[in-house]
Design a protein around this motif. Structure first.
Motif, PDB file in Angstrom:
ATOM      1  N   SER A  40     -19.001  82.049  83.108  1.00 55.44           N
ATOM      2  CA  SER A  40     -20.140  81.505  83.848  1.00 55.44           C
ATOM      3  C   SER A  40     -19.691  80.588  84.989  1.00 55.44           C
ATOM      4  CB  SER A  40     -21.076  80.730  82.906  1.00 55.44           C
ATOM      5  OG  SER A  40     -20.441  79.555  82.412  1.00 55.44           O
ATOM      6  N   SER A  42     -17.108  80.032  88.248  1.00 53.85           N
ATOM      7  CA  SER A  42     -16.336  80.787  89.231  1.00 53.85           C
ATOM      8  C   SER A  42     -14.885  80.323  89.271  1.00 53.85           C
ATOM      9  CB  SER A  42     -16.967  80.641  90.621  1.00 53.85           C
ATOM     10  OG  SER A  42     -18.258  81.212  90.660  1.00 53.85           O
ATOM     11  N   HIS A  45     -14.970  76.855  91.618  1.00 56.37           N
ATOM     12  CA  HIS A  45     -16.416  76.651  91.539  1.00 56.37           C
ATOM     13  C   HIS A  45     -16.893  75.480  92.401  1.00 56.37           C
ATOM     14  CE1 HIS A  45     -20.124  77.513  89.046  1.00 56.37           C
ATOM     15  NE2 HIS A  45     -20.472  76.436  89.743  1.00 56.37           N
ATOM     16  N   ASP A  59     -20.172  72.357  96.226  1.00 55.86           N
ATOM     17  CA  ASP A  59     -20.068  73.701  95.673  1.00 55.86           C
ATOM     18  C   ASP A  59     -19.189  74.539  96.595  1.00 55.86           C
ATOM     19  OD1 ASP A  59     -21.346  75.830  93.712  1.00 55.86           O
ATOM     20  OD2 ASP A  59     -21.383  76.711  95.723  1.00 55.86           O
ATOM     21  N   GLY A  61     -19.054  77.835  97.009  1.00 54.98           N
ATOM     22  CA  GLY A  61     -19.548  79.209  97.091  1.00 54.98           C
ATOM     23  C   GLY A  61     -19.541  79.919  95.754  1.00 54.98           C
ATOM     24  N   SER A  62     -19.817  79.178  94.694  1.00 52.88           N
ATOM     25  CA  SER A  62     -19.786  79.746  93.344  1.00 52.88           C
ATOM     26  C   SER A  62     -20.891  80.784  93.147  1.00 52.88           C
ATOM     27  CB  SER A  62     -19.947  78.635  92.300  1.00 52.88           C
ATOM     28  OG  SER A  62     -21.233  78.039  92.412  1.00 52.88           O
ATOM     29  N   THR A  63     -20.689  81.659  92.170  1.00 50.27           N
ATOM     30  CA  THR A  63     -21.662  82.718  91.876  1.00 50.27           C
ATOM     31  C   THR A  63     -22.931  82.156  91.258  1.00 50.27           C
ATOM     32  OG1 THR A  63     -19.884  84.328  91.539  1.00 50.27           O
ATOM     33  CG2 THR A  63     -22.047  84.862  90.609  1.00 50.27           C
ATOM     34  N   ASN A  64     -22.799  81.276  90.287  1.00 47.90           N
ATOM     35  CA  ASN A  64     -23.953  80.751  89.555  1.00 47.90           C
ATOM     36  C   ASN A  64     -24.462  79.419  90.084  1.00 47.90           C
ATOM     37  OD1 ASN A  64     -24.076  82.940  87.736  1.00 47.90           O
ATOM     38  ND2 ASN A  64     -22.418  82.055  86.517  1.00 47.90           N
TER      39      ASN A  64
END
Length: 241
Positions: A40, A42, A45, A59, A61-64
C-alpha cells in the motif's frame, strides 16, 4: 526536543524515528530512511524536510496518496500531533517546539529556463507556507547570534551556464530555494555557522545537488567561497563579499 515520527503498526506497537537529518524519505524501497515493506506504500512515497525546529511533509507522487489528519496533501507544514497516513500505516508527528505558523516574508524560488533564472515567487501556497516557517526559524537563530561573522557577509550566486550566464543573484533571505519544480529543487540556508546547501526535491529521478561535481547527499552541505554548484542542470558559483 528533537522532532520525531511515531509509527504505529497493525499490532499496536510503536516505533519512534528522530528527525535528525534535513531530509527523511519514506517508502517501500529499502533505500529509504524509513522503510515500510507494504504494497500500500509506494517505493518512494513521501519525504520530510526538517530544518531547526520545523518540518514539512511532501508526497513524492505516490500511488495511494499521503494524508494528514484525513486530508490528501501534496506539501504540508507539519504541526505537533499531526496524523500522517501512508497506505495502511499511520504516523504521528511529534514536536512540541514547532513554529507558530505566523506570516513571514515570502521566500523566493529561482527557476532556471530559457529566459534565464529570475527570482520569482513559487506558485505553490503549501510549500510557501512551509518555507516561510523554516525561514523564520533560521532568521530567529541568526538574530540570537549577532556576534557571528556570517551576519556581515553578503552571499551571491553567479550563473555559469544557461541563457543568463554571468548574472549575479544576491541571496538576501535566510532561506532561498533554487531550481526547477518537478525537476530538482534545493535550498541555500543562512545560519550563524555559515551558508548551507540542502536537497529538497530531486524530481522523478531523485537528482541530488552537486558541489564540485559530487552529490551532496541528504545532509546539509556547508558551502565554501567559490564553490561550484549544479542544480537542475544549471551551474553556478557561490561566493560571499
Amino acid at each position: 526536543m528533537v522532532a520525531k515520527l511515531v509509527m504505529t503498526s497493525n499490532s499496536g506497537e510503536h516505533e519512534e524515528i528522530p528527525l535528525t537529518n534535513e531530509t527523511t524519505t519514506i517508502g517501500r524501497k529499502p533505500s529509504n530512511d524509513i522503510h515500510i515493506d507494504n504494497l500500500s506504500v509506494s517505493g518512494r512515497h513521501a519525504q520530510v524536510i526538517t530544518i531547526l525546529e520545523d518540518s514539512f511533509l511532501e508526497d513524492l507522487g505516490s500511488t495511494n496518496g499521503t494524508y494528514v489528519n484525513g486530508k490528501l496533501i501534496k506539501k504540508h507544514a507539519l504541526e505537533h500531533g499531526d496524523k500522517i497516513t501512508l497506505g495502511k500505516y499511520q504516523i504521528t508527528y511529534e514536536n512540541s517546539e514547532s513554529g507558530s505558523g505566523q506570516d513571514f516574508e515570502q521566500t523566493m524560488i529561482i527557476r532556471p529556463g530559457e529566459a534565464g533564472m529570475p527570482e520569482q515567487a513559487t506558485d505553490n501556497k503549501e510549500i510557501d507556507k512551509s518555507v516561510q516557517k523554516i525561514s523564520a526559524a533560521i532568521a530567529s537563530e541568526v538574530a540570537s547570534n549577532q556576534d557571528s561573522a556570517t551576519i556581515e557577509k553578503v552571499a551571491c550566486l553567479q550563473l555559469l551556464s544557461g541563457a543568463n550566464a554571468g548574472k549575479e543573484l544576491i541571496l538576501k533571505k535566510a532561506l532561498t530555494t533554487i531550481g526547477q519544480p518537478g525537476v530538482q529543487v534545493a535550498a541555500i540556508t543562512r545560519r550563524p555557522q555559515g551558508f548551507f546547501l540542502i536537497h529538497v526535491d530531486g524530481g522523478p529521478n531523485n537528482n541530488v545537488p552537486k558541489v564540485a561535481g559530487s552529490d551532496i547527499g541528504s545532509s546539509a552541505h556547508q558551502l565554501n567561497n567559490h564553490d561550484i554548484l549544479e542544480v537542475a542542470g544549471v551551474k553556478m558559483e557561490f561566493y560571499t563579499k
